[in-house]
Design an enzyme around this catalytic site. Structure first.
Site, mmCIF file in Angstrom:
data_model
loop_
_atom_site.group_PDB
_atom_site.id
_atom_site.type_symbol
_atom_site.label_atom_id
_atom_site.label_comp_id
_atom_site.label_asym_id
_atom_site.label_seq_id
_atom_site.Cartn_x
_atom_site.Cartn_y
_atom_site.Cartn_z
ATOM 1 N N GLU A 1 -44.956 43.871 1.042
ATOM 2 C CA GLU A 1 -46.161 43.050 0.863
ATOM 3 C C GLU A 1 -46.586 43.121 -0.601
ATOM 4 O O GLU A 1 -46.379 44.137 -1.272
ATOM 5 C CB GLU A 1 -47.228 43.589 1.838
ATOM 6 C CG GLU A 1 -48.601 42.987 1.783
ATOM 7 C CD GLU A 1 -48.705 41.499 2.084
ATOM 8 O OE1 GLU A 1 -47.972 40.730 1.453
ATOM 9 O OE2 GLU A 1 -49.566 41.132 2.902
ATOM 10 N N ASP A 2 -47.148 42.024 -1.082
ATOM 11 C CA ASP A 2 -47.549 42.005 -2.488
ATOM 12 C C ASP A 2 -48.732 42.931 -2.777
ATOM 13 O O ASP A 2 -48.708 43.711 -3.713
ATOM 14 C CB ASP A 2 -47.867 40.560 -2.940
ATOM 15 C CG ASP A 2 -48.841 39.824 -2.011
ATOM 16 O OD1 ASP A 2 -49.366 40.432 -1.051
ATOM 17 O OD2 ASP A 2 -49.079 38.613 -2.241
ATOM 18 N N ASP B 1 -55.280 44.812 0.335
ATOM 19 C CA ASP B 1 -56.671 44.601 -0.070
ATOM 20 C C ASP B 1 -57.561 45.224 1.009
ATOM 21 O O ASP B 1 -57.694 46.435 1.068
ATOM 22 C CB ASP B 1 -56.877 43.092 -0.253
ATOM 23 C CG ASP B 1 -58.219 42.723 -0.838
ATOM 24 O OD1 ASP B 1 -58.799 43.535 -1.562
ATOM 25 O OD2 ASP B 1 -58.701 41.603 -0.571
ATOM 26 N N ARG C 1 -47.962 32.102 -9.394
ATOM 27 C CA ARG C 1 -47.003 33.018 -8.759
ATOM 28 C C ARG C 1 -45.830 33.334 -9.672
ATOM 29 O O ARG C 1 -45.197 34.366 -9.550
ATOM 30 C CB ARG C 1 -46.441 32.395 -7.471
ATOM 31 C CG ARG C 1 -47.442 32.249 -6.336
ATOM 32 C CD ARG C 1 -46.700 31.934 -5.046
ATOM 33 N NE ARG C 1 -47.550 31.400 -3.996
ATOM 34 C CZ ARG C 1 -48.244 32.145 -3.132
ATOM 35 N NH1 ARG C 1 -48.226 33.450 -3.226
ATOM 36 N NH2 ARG C 1 -48.975 31.576 -2.190
ATOM 37 N N PHE D 1 -59.540 40.285 -9.009
ATOM 38 C CA PHE D 1 -58.611 39.311 -8.446
ATOM 39 C C PHE D 1 -57.424 39.170 -9.388
ATOM 40 O O PHE D 1 -57.584 38.849 -10.559
ATOM 41 C CB PHE D 1 -59.285 37.959 -8.222
ATOM 42 C CG PHE D 1 -58.444 37.060 -7.357
ATOM 43 C CD1 PHE D 1 -58.492 37.176 -5.977
ATOM 44 C CD2 PHE D 1 -57.578 36.134 -7.920
ATOM 45 C CE1 PHE D 1 -57.692 36.382 -5.168
ATOM 46 C CE2 PHE D 1 -56.779 35.329 -7.125
ATOM 47 C CZ PHE D 1 -56.835 35.460 -5.746
#
Ligand code: IMP
Ligand code: MG
Length: 195
Positions: free
Chosen positions: A114-115, A118, A180, A167
């Site tokens: 997973e990137d 959060d 991206r 963010f």
């Protein structure tokens, strides 16, 4: 001359929009170095077993591509796509499965890739779904961990970088599908924007 053109291109590539600005948080070389270490660590934990990397679309695609090349031995991939739904997704934790895996994970050593972690709500849902399918082992690798934002009680087994509550975009991470393709991870500030 060539140098001048290169820097002009870079400015254009990184140009923010809608009054947004970006600044670098983690360089691509730091990312690659960290991924090399992570790949070795994952293989050290499972020295003799085939590994199935499950990438969470779309943010994890670049990370998975680089991580896979740093894990020696037998490695296969599969992909899954999820999205949050409902108006207040971050607190409801409602997650929808948009694309399921192609194959069974039963009896396999699975590493979810997973990137970013959060609130953890997405991963909590995913792990619940995947655990029901009886993998031999189920691990989690994340490039980024916004630790202080955690709501769900989940943690990753392999973490690239713990980052502050900002963010971020780049290296697979998007804002409205943009950014991206940036090689670095950057902080996106929208302060100057009407959004
Ligand atoms: P969680 O369910 O709150 O842990 O959210 C995880 C997902 O939210 C990630 O897979 C990303 O798609 C997205 N996300 C969370 N933080 C960021 C960020 O800083 N930049 C881009 N996407 C983010
Ligand atoms: Mg994601």
């Amino acid at each position: 001359m060539a140098k001048k053109r290169a820097s002009a291109d870079k400015t254009r590539l990184d140009a923010p929009y809608q009054g947004a600005s970006v600044r670098r948080l983690i360089s691509s070389s730091k990312i690659q170095q960290k991924i090399r270490e992570m790949g070795q660590r994952i293989r050290a934990d499972f020295p003799d077993e085939p590994l199935l990397l499950v990438g969470v679309l779309k943010g994890a695609v670049l990370f998975l591509a680089d991580l896979a090349r740093q894990i020696p031995g037998e490695v296969t991939f599969d992909f899954i796509a999820v999205s949050s739904y409902g108006k207040d997704t971050k607190t409801s934790g409602q997650v929808k499965l948009n694309k399921d895996l192609d194959s069974s994970i039963e009896g396999k050593v699975v590493v979810v890739v997973e990137d970013i972690l959060d609130t953890g709500l997405t991963l909590q849902y995913l792990l619940r779904v995947l655990q029901q399918r009886k993998p031999k082992s189920l691990k989690v690798a994340v490039l980024l961990d916004k630790k202080e934002r955690r709501v769900a009680d989940v943690r990753a087994d392999y973490v690239g970088f713990v980052i502050p509550d900002e963010f971020v975009v780049g290296y697979g991470l998007d804002y409205a599908e943009r950014y991206r393709n940036l090689p670095d991870v950057k902080i996106l500030s929208l302060s100057g924007s009407p959004h």
